[in-house]
Design a protein around this motif. Sequence first.
Motif, PDB file in Angstrom:
ATOM      1  N   UNK A  47       6.600   8.737   4.008  1.00  0.00           N
ATOM      2  CA  UNK A  47       5.895   9.513   2.753  1.00  0.00           C
ATOM      3  C   UNK A  47       5.507  10.952   2.965  1.00  0.00           C
ATOM      4  N   UNK A  48       5.705  11.814   1.997  1.00  0.00           N
ATOM      5  CA  UNK A  48       5.296  13.201   1.736  1.00  0.00           C
ATOM      6  C   UNK A  48       3.841  13.283   1.741  1.00  0.00           C
ATOM      7  N   UNK A 102       5.556  12.047   6.693  1.00  0.00           N
ATOM      8  CA  UNK A 102       5.005  11.362   7.663  1.00  0.00           C
ATOM      9  C   UNK A 102       5.986   9.828   7.726  1.00  0.00           C
ATOM     10  N   UNK A 103       6.345   9.610   8.985  1.00  0.00           N
ATOM     11  CA  UNK A 103       7.203   8.483   9.134  1.00  0.00           C
ATOM     12  C   UNK A 103       6.433   7.370   9.863  1.00  0.00           C
ATOM     13  N   UNK A 159       0.856   6.202   9.017  1.00  0.00           N
ATOM     14  CA  UNK A 159       1.270   5.396   7.910  1.00  0.00           C
ATOM     15  C   UNK A 159       1.005   4.208   8.103  1.00  0.00           C
ATOM     16  N   UNK A 160       0.385   3.441   7.018  1.00  0.00           N
ATOM     17  CA  UNK A 160      -0.025   2.064   6.894  1.00  0.00           C
ATOM     18  C   UNK A 160       0.747   1.526   5.662  1.00  0.00           C
ATOM     19  N   UNK A 161       1.473   0.239   6.018  1.00  0.00           N
ATOM     20  CA  UNK A 161       2.249  -0.357   5.096  1.00  0.00           C
ATOM     21  C   UNK A 161       1.098  -1.071   4.041  1.00  0.00           C
ATOM     22  N   UNK A 162       1.405  -0.706   2.590  1.00  0.00           N
ATOM     23  CA  UNK A 162       0.554  -1.278   1.781  1.00  0.00           C
ATOM     24  C   UNK A 162       1.407  -2.266   0.618  1.00  0.00           C
TER      25      UNK A 162
END
Length: 129
Positions: free
Chosen positions: A87-88, A105-106, A122-125
């Motif tokens: 995500x940017x 962000x990876x 980064x957290x999966x949503x």
Amino acid sequence: MTSKMFFRIPCSAVRLVTFKPSLRAPAHRAMATVKGIPTDDEQATGIERRTLQALKKGQDPFSILKPKEYAGTKEDPHIVPCIGTKRLVGCLCEEENTAIVWFWLHEGNAQRCPSCGSHYKLAHHELPH
């Protein structure tokens, strides 16, 4: 001599309009059965209703509420929700700064902002629908 025009209206049409109350639309009040003004829960439909029900359960399906604040350190990084693997992210490094530092962000470990050093993870949503 002046000419006068007369329009003839059939008597049956006049009688339908004036003398047959059963053919007219009934008069009714829109809120006659409701006592008072309905609440948001009573009149909400669709996505608004699902959102209100989720908020009652303590969930935030569409990220409406203000996110929790994090320290931004390596141990307590800023959590960034994402449905993919990258995500940017835009970082306002200083409060009065007008320039935004953008970086990718990876998924995986926490990463640092290239300018100020704040950590992001980064957290999966999952999408609510």
